[in-house]
Scaffold this motif. Structure first.
Motif, PDB file in Angstrom:
ATOM      1  N   PHE A 161      59.425  26.228  22.543  1.00  0.00           N
ATOM      2  CA  PHE A 161      58.802  25.358  21.723  1.00  0.00           C
ATOM      3  C   PHE A 161      59.632  24.375  21.150  1.00  0.00           C
ATOM      4  N   VAL A 214      57.128  27.713  29.226  1.00  0.00           N
ATOM      5  CA  VAL A 214      56.420  26.952  28.002  1.00  0.00           C
ATOM      6  C   VAL A 214      56.246  25.506  28.652  1.00  0.00           C
ATOM      7  N   ILE A 274      59.699  32.502  23.263  1.00  0.00           N
ATOM      8  CA  ILE A 274      58.581  31.493  23.053  1.00  0.00           C
ATOM      9  C   ILE A 274      59.167  30.362  21.927  1.00  0.00           C
ATOM     10  N   THR A 284      51.680  28.742  27.956  1.00  0.00           N
ATOM     11  CA  THR A 284      52.739  29.621  28.123  1.00  0.00           C
ATOM     12  C   THR A 284      52.333  30.358  29.239  1.00  0.00           C
TER      13      THR A 284
END
Length: 293
Positions: free
Chosen positions: A153, A195, A149, A178
């Motif tokens: 990002f 994502v 994650i 996500t």
């Protein structure tokens, strides 16, 4: 880069304890999130002895530039220190996006919402139709879910903050989503996640191309989504809990929804709207009904 302030307010899909202040950020149950970066203010930096990196003082424009560079270095060092605690590398080229996320240059700027049509509301659930649209997507498969994650990002942050073919700040849309996948018992999340950032309306027809080859501009077809809102932190444990809650709610409401190849795992979407600094955080868990469009 000035870009009007690159602020990923909608990125809340990773773990955090939800407390403010620089002193609490080293004790997150998850990893660094965009929410953390956004909620970390200049006051936090000034009050944190561990982050003092010798901000240069000076007079006139030259002094202001030196001070800005010193603050940027302090912020980068601070987040690199936290990242090492969680086995996440924060590279030096993240210094400027981090600073843009930290300094709210335009707090009144509206953030575009991904457009949808409400089809039905039942208890705490909504059934919506999202139309076809263009998304910037990055697929990650790191050693841990949190690392995936965080890495995804950071890539999207760079894209939004001028690392694109237009050379401009693209603007923020919400939610940041996500895509995750569970086993059939909803007890485990798959390590691979996607994502995604909805391309703002003014760029939908011709999205600026990312410099990062790992980011793909995809056209998502129209879809019917079952959505359930929840508040609080968003980490692996809470996501699995919300997935189970949504699934039970759909079953009890006798909703007519379709699973595609459930034996291979079931896909869900975590949607984040607000920052960890907000008194009431707004997140949603989505289930995409593959039987409708």
């Amino acid at each position: 880069m000035n870009g009007g302030g690159c602020r990923l307010n909608g990125g809340g899909v990773m773990g955090g304890d939800g407390r403010g202040g620089a002193g609490s950020r080293g004790h997150h149950t998850g990893l660094i999130t965009l929410e953390d970066l956004e909620s970390f203010t200049e006051d936090d930096l000034d009050s944190d002895p561990a982050s003092s990196g010798g901000t240069s003082q000076g007079e006139g424009d030259g002094g202001e530039v030196m001070e800005e560079e010193g603050e940027q270095e302090q912020l980068l060092n601070f987040w690199q220190d936290i990242g090492r605690q969680h086995r996440v590398d924060i590279p030096r080229d993240m210094a400027e996006p981090i600073q843009q996320l930290t300094v709210e240059l335009d707090s009144s700027q509206d953030r575009q919402r991904v457009p949808f049509t409400l089809l039905m509301r039942h208890d705490k659930m909504e059934k919506r139709r999202y139309e076809k649209g263009r998304w910037a997507c990055v697929c990650m498969k790191e050693e841990t879910y949190e690392q995936s994650i965080c890495g995804g990002f950071m890539k999207l942050m760079r894209y939004i903050c001028q690392q694109n073919s237009s050379g401009t700040y693209l603007g923020m849309t919400i939610p940041i989503v996500t895509l995750v996948q569970t086993d059939t018992s909803h007890s485990t999340l798959g390590r691979q996640v996607t994502v995604a950032y909805y391309i703002p309306q003014q760029h939908q027809q011709q999205p600026p191309m990312p410099f990062d080859p790992d980011i793909a501009i995809e056209t998502w077809p129209s879809a019917v989504v079952y959505s359930r809102a929840f508040s609080g932190s968003t980490n692996e444990v809470s996501i699995l809990e919300q997935i189970r809650t949504l699934t039970a709610a759909l079953d009890s409401a006798d909703m007519n929804f379709s699973l595609v190849n459930p034996s291979l795992g079931i896909s869900f979407i975590v949607a984040g709207y607000t920052s960890v600094a907000a008194p009431q955080r707004h997140n949603e868990i989505w289930f995409v009904d593959r039987g409708e469009a």
